[in-house]
Design a protein around this motif. Structure first.
Motif, PDB file in Angstrom:
ATOM      1  N   ILE A  40       0.908  -1.219   0.019  1.00 45.12           N
ATOM      2  CA  ILE A  40      -0.088   0.182  -0.158  1.00 45.12           C
ATOM      3  C   ILE A  40       1.001   1.084   0.300  1.00 45.12           C
ATOM      4  N   HIS A  41       0.497   2.097  -0.745  1.00 50.44           N
ATOM      5  CA  HIS A  41       1.635   3.184  -1.695  1.00 50.44           C
ATOM      6  C   HIS A  41       0.535   4.641  -1.267  1.00 50.44           C
ATOM      7  N   SER A  64       9.904   4.256  -0.374  1.00 50.67           N
ATOM      8  CA  SER A  64       9.938   4.223  -1.777  1.00 50.67           C
ATOM      9  C   SER A  64      10.498   4.886  -2.308  1.00 50.67           C
ATOM     10  N   ASP A  65      11.804   3.700  -3.174  1.00 54.03           N
ATOM     11  CA  ASP A  65      12.570   3.993  -4.207  1.00 54.03           C
ATOM     12  C   ASP A  65      12.148   4.824  -5.022  1.00 54.03           C
ATOM     13  N   ARG A  66      10.510   4.326  -5.660  1.00 53.92           N
ATOM     14  CA  ARG A  66      10.083   4.661  -7.563  1.00 53.92           C
ATOM     15  C   ARG A  66       9.253   6.287  -7.242  1.00 53.92           C
ATOM     16  N   TYR A  67       8.503   6.400  -5.409  1.00 53.74           N
ATOM     17  CA  TYR A  67       7.921   7.251  -6.106  1.00 53.74           C
ATOM     18  C   TYR A  67       7.762   7.903  -4.327  1.00 53.74           C
ATOM     19  N   PRO A  68       6.947   9.182  -4.247  1.00 54.38           N
ATOM     20  CA  PRO A  68       7.061   9.747  -3.292  1.00 54.38           C
ATOM     21  C   PRO A  68       6.160   9.820  -2.113  1.00 54.38           C
ATOM     22  N   THR A  69       6.652   8.240  -1.457  1.00 54.09           N
ATOM     23  CA  THR A  69       5.217   7.638  -0.755  1.00 54.09           C
ATOM     24  C   THR A  69       5.919   6.834   0.037  1.00 54.09           C
ATOM     25  N   ILE A  70       5.501   6.431   1.280  1.00 55.33           N
ATOM     26  CA  ILE A  70       5.611   5.581   2.106  1.00 55.33           C
ATOM     27  C   ILE A  70       4.844   4.064   1.674  1.00 55.33           C
ATOM     28  N   GLU A  71       5.873   3.168   1.859  1.00 65.74           N
ATOM     29  CA  GLU A  71       5.147   1.494   1.192  1.00 65.74           C
ATOM     30  C   GLU A  71       4.668   0.681   2.255  1.00 65.74           C
ATOM     31  N   VAL A  72       3.941   0.318   2.907  1.00 64.18           N
ATOM     32  CA  VAL A  72       3.721   0.262   3.998  1.00 64.18           C
ATOM     33  C   VAL A  72       3.461  -2.661   3.027  1.00 64.18           C
ATOM     34  N   LEU A 132      -7.742  -2.476   4.250  1.00 61.52           N
ATOM     35  CA  LEU A 132      -6.518  -2.187   4.401  1.00 61.52           C
ATOM     36  C   LEU A 132      -5.524  -0.984   4.274  1.00 61.52           C
ATOM     37  N   ALA A 133      -6.118  -0.744   2.598  1.00 63.55           N
ATOM     38  CA  ALA A 133      -5.827   0.933   2.018  1.00 63.55           C
ATOM     39  C   ALA A 133      -6.488   1.814   2.771  1.00 63.55           C
ATOM     40  N   GLY A 134      -7.652   1.750   3.290  1.00 61.69           N
ATOM     41  CA  GLY A 134      -8.223   2.676   4.298  1.00 61.69           C
ATOM     42  C   GLY A 134      -7.649   3.048   5.164  1.00 61.69           C
ATOM     43  N   VAL A 135      -7.149   1.725   6.204  1.00 70.74           N
ATOM     44  CA  VAL A 135      -7.096   1.652   7.422  1.00 70.74           C
ATOM     45  C   VAL A 135      -4.980   2.542   7.465  1.00 70.74           C
ATOM     46  N   VAL A 136      -3.979   1.982   6.411  1.00 70.42           N
ATOM     47  CA  VAL A 136      -2.496   2.443   6.190  1.00 70.42           C
ATOM     48  C   VAL A 136      -3.334   3.976   6.138  1.00 70.42           C
ATOM     49  N   ARG A 137      -3.851   4.227   5.272  1.00 73.16           N
ATOM     50  CA  ARG A 137      -4.248   5.924   4.509  1.00 73.16           C
ATOM     51  C   ARG A 137      -4.630   6.765   5.809  1.00 73.16           C
ATOM     52  N   GLY A 138      -5.392   5.687   6.583  1.00 74.58           N
ATOM     53  CA  GLY A 138      -5.626   6.641   8.294  1.00 74.58           C
ATOM     54  C   GLY A 138      -4.681   6.779   9.573  1.00 74.58           C
TER      55      GLY A 138
END
Length: 366
Positions: free
Chosen positions: A131-132, A224-232, A247-253
């Motif tokens: 999840i990015h 993430s090494d490719r995107y401006p994101t945190i990768e879970v 899970l995407a909603g929980v991680v974004r939260g």
């Protein structure tokens, strides 16, 4: 609190429609799926083994977008797999496997990984979801990593979907977590003092020659090494697309809450690595069927820890319009159990063929 974009990657395994063993049909299935007018070539990617495929959603602003893209991609791949005489399976580990090592996908990097750790690659029949979530900059990303770190074992427990291995019940809800934890740089990430500390540690790891590149930072969460994101990266791939949406909603939260707390200089919980590792193992062992270790290091019921998680992220969920959807999906998870629980229920009704049929049916949403 501004809306944070999110994207999801999912890994699947291809199973023979008769034997239910993993089948090396990734190239033909990917080619067939690429003929679908609803699928872009960049959305379907090879994986380490020829029995696996990965999909990646576009960048999404809403959870409905995430769910729509995942269902579209799953159904296109499932149809392509069926046309090739196999089935698409969203399970952290296949219920059955052959004893000969699966074929490695052709490519210089995959060959190098296979030479680096032959037996680990031979047993890398595991599938996760990544999840990015967008972060303003890497410095904020490090603050987010530090603040979501204590919650990663809870995500492992919620997502458990890999109870079987080699036709046996492992006794673990997420055997994938245990298998993946054998790699050199894996498991819960350490606490970082700053972005400079993160970069220095990564450079020192690279300097040892034990990792080929940053892609081999197999921590459960990373920049993430490719995107401006945190990768879970800690969840097992989910049986149902809507469980992936949860899970995407929980991680974004969690990420949105971490950004707000970092800006407010709220107190930071820093569990010691041995406690976090124990919490991770406990989550992989029992899923939501036993006690969990909460971010403060206390042994508590799974229901109480999930209630605490919801309380922690509800302001962020409310701000993004996700509170009703995520809350409803978490309540259903507590009622019905994890995907690992449902796999075991399927086995209790028959045999591993029953498990495989259930998995492949729920994967495609048919």
């Amino acid at each position: 609190m501004s809306l944070i974009t999110v994207g999801v990657e999912e890994e699947y395994v291809l199973l023979d429609a008769t034997t239910w063993l993993p089948v090396p049909a990734a190239e033909s299935v990917r080619a067939a799926a690429g003929l679908e007018p609803t699928v872009r070539e960049s959305e379907i990617q090879d994986e380490l083994l020829q029995v696996q495929l990965e999909v990646a959603t576009p960048v999404c602003s809403t959870l409905d977008e995430v769910g729509g893209h995942l269902l579209r991609l799953r159904q296109a791949l499932a149809a392509a797999a069926e046309a090739q005489g196999c089935r698409l399976a969203a399970t952290g580990t296949p219920p059955l496997r052959e004893h000969k090592p699966p074929s490695v996908t052709d490519g210089a990097r995959y060959r190098a990984i296979s030479e680096q750790a032959p037996q680990l690659v031979a047993e890398q029949l595991i599938n996760g979801m990544h999840i990015h979530t967008a972060v303003p900059d890497p410095e904020v990303g490090i603050a987010v990593l530090n603040r979501i770190r204590p919650w990663l074992p809870v995500l492992v427990a919620m997502s458990a979907n890999s109870p079987f291995w080699d036709g046996e019940d492992t006794g673990f809800a997420s055997w994938r977590t245990i298998v993946f934890g054998r790699w050199h740089v894996s498991g819960p990430p350490p606490h970082f003092d700053s972005l400079a500390d993160y970069e220095q540690r990564v450079e020192r790891l690279s300097g040892t020659g034990t990792i080929m590149d940053r892609g081999q930072l197999y921590w459960q969460a990373r920049l993430s090494d490719r995107y401006p994101t945190i990768e879970v990266r800690c969840p097992d791939v989910q049986l149902r697309a809507e469980e992936a949406v949860m899970l995407a909603g929980v991680v974004r939260g969690l990420v949105a809450t971490a950004i707000a707390d970092a800006r407010a200089d709220a107190p930071l919980t820093v569990p010691p690595p041995e406690l976090l590792q124990a919490a991770n193992w406990q989550a992989a062992r029992h899923g939501l069927s036993g006690h969990l270790i909460d971010p403060e290091g206390r042994r508590r019921s799974a229901g109480d820890v999930l209630a605490e998680l919801l309380d922690h992220i509800t302001p962020a969920l409310d701000a993004s319009g996700d509170v009703r959807q995520v809350t409803s999906l978490i309540h259903r998870l507590l009622r019905e159990g994890t995907p690992a629980d449902r796999q075991r229920e399927a086995l209790a009704r028959g045999h591993f063929g029953e498990v495989a049929r259930m998995i492949t049916s729920e994967t495609a949403g048919w």
